[in-house]
Design a protein around this motif. Structure first.
Motif, PDB file in Angstrom:
ATOM      1  N   PRO A  73      -6.222 -72.664  21.849  1.00  0.00           N
ATOM      2  CA  PRO A  73      -7.613 -72.609  21.373  1.00  0.00           C
ATOM      3  C   PRO A  73      -7.712 -72.874  19.876  1.00  0.00           C
ATOM      4  CG  PRO A  73      -6.770 -70.421  21.931  1.00  0.00           C
ATOM      5  CD  PRO A  73      -5.768 -71.403  22.418  1.00  0.00           C
ATOM      6  N   ARG A  74      -8.759 -73.601  19.494  1.00  0.00           N
ATOM      7  CA  ARG A  74      -8.900 -74.068  18.124  1.00  0.00           C
ATOM      8  C   ARG A  74      -8.938 -72.955  17.094  1.00  0.00           C
ATOM      9  NH1 ARG A  74     -12.624 -74.352  14.383  1.00  0.00           N
ATOM     10  NH2 ARG A  74     -12.334 -75.920  12.776  1.00  0.00           N
ATOM     11  N   HIS A  75      -9.583 -71.826  17.419  1.00  0.00           N
ATOM     12  CA  HIS A  75      -9.733 -70.773  16.417  1.00  0.00           C
ATOM     13  C   HIS A  75      -8.395 -70.229  15.939  1.00  0.00           C
ATOM     14  CE1 HIS A  75      -9.311 -68.265  20.077  1.00  0.00           C
ATOM     15  NE2 HIS A  75      -8.824 -67.346  19.248  1.00  0.00           N
ATOM     16  N   ARG A  76      -7.342 -70.461  16.722  1.00  0.00           N
ATOM     17  CA  ARG A  76      -6.008 -70.004  16.319  1.00  0.00           C
ATOM     18  C   ARG A  76      -5.323 -70.995  15.380  1.00  0.00           C
ATOM     19  NH1 ARG A  76      -3.263 -66.085  19.408  1.00  0.00           N
ATOM     20  NH2 ARG A  76      -4.486 -65.219  21.125  1.00  0.00           N
ATOM     21  N   TYR A  77      -5.669 -72.273  15.483  1.00  0.00           N
ATOM     22  CA  TYR A  77      -4.941 -73.309  14.737  1.00  0.00           C
ATOM     23  C   TYR A  77      -5.912 -74.306  14.110  1.00  0.00           C
ATOM     24  CZ  TYR A  77      -1.590 -71.324  18.026  1.00  0.00           C
ATOM     25  OH  TYR A  77      -0.846 -70.457  18.775  1.00  0.00           O
ATOM     26  N   PRO A  78      -6.721 -73.895  13.139  1.00  0.00           N
ATOM     27  CA  PRO A  78      -7.677 -74.825  12.513  1.00  0.00           C
ATOM     28  C   PRO A  78      -6.944 -75.986  11.853  1.00  0.00           C
ATOM     29  CG  PRO A  78      -7.451 -72.811  11.219  1.00  0.00           C
ATOM     30  CD  PRO A  78      -6.740 -72.564  12.518  1.00  0.00           C
ATOM     31  N   PRO A  79      -7.520 -77.184  11.910  1.00  0.00           N
ATOM     32  CA  PRO A  79      -6.799 -78.369  11.425  1.00  0.00           C
ATOM     33  C   PRO A  79      -6.889 -78.536   9.912  1.00  0.00           C
ATOM     34  CG  PRO A  79      -8.929 -79.017  12.285  1.00  0.00           C
ATOM     35  CD  PRO A  79      -8.818 -77.531  12.518  1.00  0.00           C
ATOM     36  N   PRO A  80      -5.757 -78.789   9.239  1.00  0.00           N
ATOM     37  CA  PRO A  80      -5.812 -79.171   7.832  1.00  0.00           C
ATOM     38  C   PRO A  80      -6.234 -80.638   7.739  1.00  0.00           C
ATOM     39  CG  PRO A  80      -3.527 -79.054   8.568  1.00  0.00           C
ATOM     40  CD  PRO A  80      -4.384 -78.642   9.730  1.00  0.00           C
ATOM     41  N   VAL A  81      -7.391 -80.893   7.165  1.00  0.00           N
ATOM     42  CA  VAL A  81      -7.975 -82.239   7.120  1.00  0.00           C
ATOM     43  C   VAL A  81      -8.305 -82.589   5.680  1.00  0.00           C
ATOM     44  CG1 VAL A  81      -9.878 -83.693   7.942  1.00  0.00           C
ATOM     45  CG2 VAL A  81      -8.961 -81.907   9.409  1.00  0.00           C
ATOM     46  N   ILE A  82      -8.068 -83.846   5.303  1.00  0.00           N
ATOM     47  CA  ILE A  82      -8.329 -84.265   3.929  1.00  0.00           C
ATOM     48  C   ILE A  82      -8.891 -85.678   3.924  1.00  0.00           C
ATOM     49  CG2 ILE A  82      -6.131 -85.384   3.307  1.00  0.00           C
ATOM     50  CD1 ILE A  82      -6.198 -83.357   0.824  1.00  0.00           C
ATOM     51  N   GLY A  83      -9.575 -86.038   2.848  1.00  0.00           N
ATOM     52  CA  GLY A  83     -10.177 -87.360   2.732  1.00  0.00           C
ATOM     53  C   GLY A  83      -9.181 -88.425   2.279  1.00  0.00           C
ATOM     54  N   PRO A  84      -9.514 -89.687   2.457  1.00  0.00           N
ATOM     55  CA  PRO A  84      -8.573 -90.781   2.165  1.00  0.00           C
ATOM     56  C   PRO A  84      -8.253 -90.963   0.692  1.00  0.00           C
ATOM     57  CG  PRO A  84     -10.740 -91.646   2.714  1.00  0.00           C
ATOM     58  CD  PRO A  84     -10.790 -90.181   3.005  1.00  0.00           C
ATOM     59  N   ASP A  85      -9.117 -90.485  -0.205  1.00  0.00           N
ATOM     60  CA  ASP A  85      -8.895 -90.668  -1.640  1.00  0.00           C
ATOM     61  C   ASP A  85      -8.204 -89.478  -2.293  1.00  0.00           C
ATOM     62  OD1 ASP A  85     -12.070 -92.346  -1.810  1.00  0.00           O
ATOM     63  OD2 ASP A  85     -10.068 -93.233  -1.689  1.00  0.00           O
ATOM     64  N   ALA A  86      -7.793 -88.513  -1.512  1.00  0.00           N
ATOM     65  CA  ALA A  86      -7.107 -87.347  -2.068  1.00  0.00           C
ATOM     66  C   ALA A  86      -5.755 -87.754  -2.642  1.00  0.00           C
ATOM     67  CB  ALA A  86      -6.919 -86.288  -0.993  1.00  0.00           C
ATOM     68  N   ARG A  87      -5.355 -87.065  -3.693  1.00  0.00           N
ATOM     69  CA  ARG A  87      -4.068 -87.326  -4.326  1.00  0.00           C
ATOM     70  C   ARG A  87      -2.953 -86.661  -3.526  1.00  0.00           C
ATOM     71  NH1 ARG A  87      -8.125 -86.651  -7.785  1.00  0.00           N
ATOM     72  NH2 ARG A  87      -8.289 -87.933  -9.673  1.00  0.00           N
ATOM     73  N   PRO A  88      -1.714 -87.168  -3.656  1.00  0.00           N
ATOM     74  CA  PRO A  88      -0.588 -86.567  -2.923  1.00  0.00           C
ATOM     75  C   PRO A  88      -0.423 -85.079  -3.193  1.00  0.00           C
ATOM     76  CG  PRO A  88       0.051 -88.715  -3.771  1.00  0.00           C
ATOM     77  CD  PRO A  88      -1.310 -88.423  -4.341  1.00  0.00           C
ATOM     78  N   LEU A  89      -0.686 -84.633  -4.444  1.00  0.00           N
ATOM     79  CA  LEU A  89      -0.540 -83.216  -4.750  1.00  0.00           C
ATOM     80  C   LEU A  89      -1.574 -82.381  -4.004  1.00  0.00           C
ATOM     81  CD1 LEU A  89       1.195 -81.298  -6.382  1.00  0.00           C
ATOM     82  CD2 LEU A  89      -0.446 -81.494  -8.268  1.00  0.00           C
ATOM     83  N   GLU A  90      -2.761 -82.925  -3.788  1.00  0.00           N
ATOM     84  CA  GLU A  90      -3.773 -82.225  -3.004  1.00  0.00           C
ATOM     85  C   GLU A  90      -3.328 -82.094  -1.548  1.00  0.00           C
ATOM     86  OE1 GLU A  90      -8.102 -83.164  -4.309  1.00  0.00           O
ATOM     87  OE2 GLU A  90      -6.952 -84.977  -4.741  1.00  0.00           O
ATOM     88  N   VAL A  91      -2.732 -83.170  -1.028  1.00  0.00           N
ATOM     89  CA  VAL A  91      -2.215 -83.129   0.344  1.00  0.00           C
ATOM     90  C   VAL A  91      -1.144 -82.047   0.456  1.00  0.00           C
ATOM     91  CG1 VAL A  91      -1.026 -84.420   2.154  1.00  0.00           C
ATOM     92  CG2 VAL A  91      -2.696 -85.588   0.695  1.00  0.00           C
ATOM     93  N   ALA A  92      -0.236 -82.012  -0.526  1.00  0.00           N
ATOM     94  CA  ALA A  92       0.849 -81.028  -0.505  1.00  0.00           C
ATOM     95  C   ALA A  92       0.303 -79.608  -0.578  1.00  0.00           C
ATOM     96  CB  ALA A  92       1.800 -81.287  -1.677  1.00  0.00           C
ATOM     97  N   THR A  93      -0.714 -79.394  -1.406  1.00  0.00           N
ATOM     98  CA  THR A  93      -1.306 -78.065  -1.543  1.00  0.00           C
ATOM     99  C   THR A  93      -1.952 -77.615  -0.235  1.00  0.00           C
ATOM    100  OG1 THR A  93      -1.723 -78.458  -3.890  1.00  0.00           O
ATOM    101  CG2 THR A  93      -2.962 -76.684  -2.846  1.00  0.00           C
TER     102      THR A  93
END
Length: 200
Positions: free
Chosen positions: A140-160
């Motif tokens: 069920p989704r409430h247990r595992y919410p998805p980490p989602v980011i936009g296409p212009d995010a920097r690599p450090l933002e993705v890592a965070t």
């Protein structure tokens, strides 16, 4: 379709969080002694963004059979299961160990030392318990919410984001009006290859 670009018409997924600005100021951008922030250093035009790191990643939907999702993970040696809802939006990202935990009887997850008493008797039964379940039933989704980011995010933002969710996968999503497109996923190895390559 696994690994494909998913264009979605209709309302934007309300839970998809696509940052449009850095999550925090870098060392060179922090104001000295509490003064106003200095302008960030100009980035090169060819600076790497999330869209450059995203790779096609197999996915399943919430309505797919749970046993088929388990086979996909096993046969493709995936680090996590990427689940999309009926509109093609990321519904959850479930790490492999969490999927294994969902297979186990509750008494074994609470008292792991009991596993030795069962030998191999439960091995076949664990997968049989998935019969008749959908992916939504299993994870069920409430247990595992998805980490989602936009296409212009920097690599450090993705890592965070990856670190804060403790997830081996971050989904990259692009919005165009009321449409949402899944561009792919960024895995731990892909992100590490970028950081290691940036040193050279």
């Amino acid at each position: 379709m696994p690994g494909s670009l998913v264009g979605v018409a209709g309302p934007v997924c309300p839970y998809v969080d696509v940052p449009e600005a850095p999550l925090s100021l870098g060392p060179s951008e922090r104001p000295p002694h509490g003064g106003p922030p200095s302008p960030p250093a100009e980035e090169p035009a060819a600076a790497v963004r999330a869209r450059d790191l995203a790779e096609p990643f197999p996915s399943v939907t919430t309505d797919d059979p749970a046993i088929a999702a388990a086979r996909l993970l096993a046969e493709r040696s995936l680090p996590a299961l990427l689940v999309l809802d009926a509109d093609g939006c990321p519904d959850s990202v479930v790490p492999g160990p969490a999927l294994i935990r969902r297979l186990l009887p509750t008494h074994l997850t609470e008292v792991p030392s009991l596993a030795g008493a069962f030998g191999t008797r439960l091995d076949a039964e664990l997968a049989e318990d998935l019969a008749g379940l959908t992916v939504a039933d299993w994870v069920p989704r409430h247990r595992y919410p998805p980490p989602v980011i936009g296409p212009d995010a920097r690599p450090l933002e993705v890592a965070t984001l990856m670190a804060s969710f403790r997830s081996p996968l971050v989904a990259v999503v692009e919005r165009e009006g009321d449409a949402v497109a899944l561009l792919g996923g960024i895995t731990v190895p892909r992100l590490l290859r970028h950081f290691l390559g940036a040193r050279s």
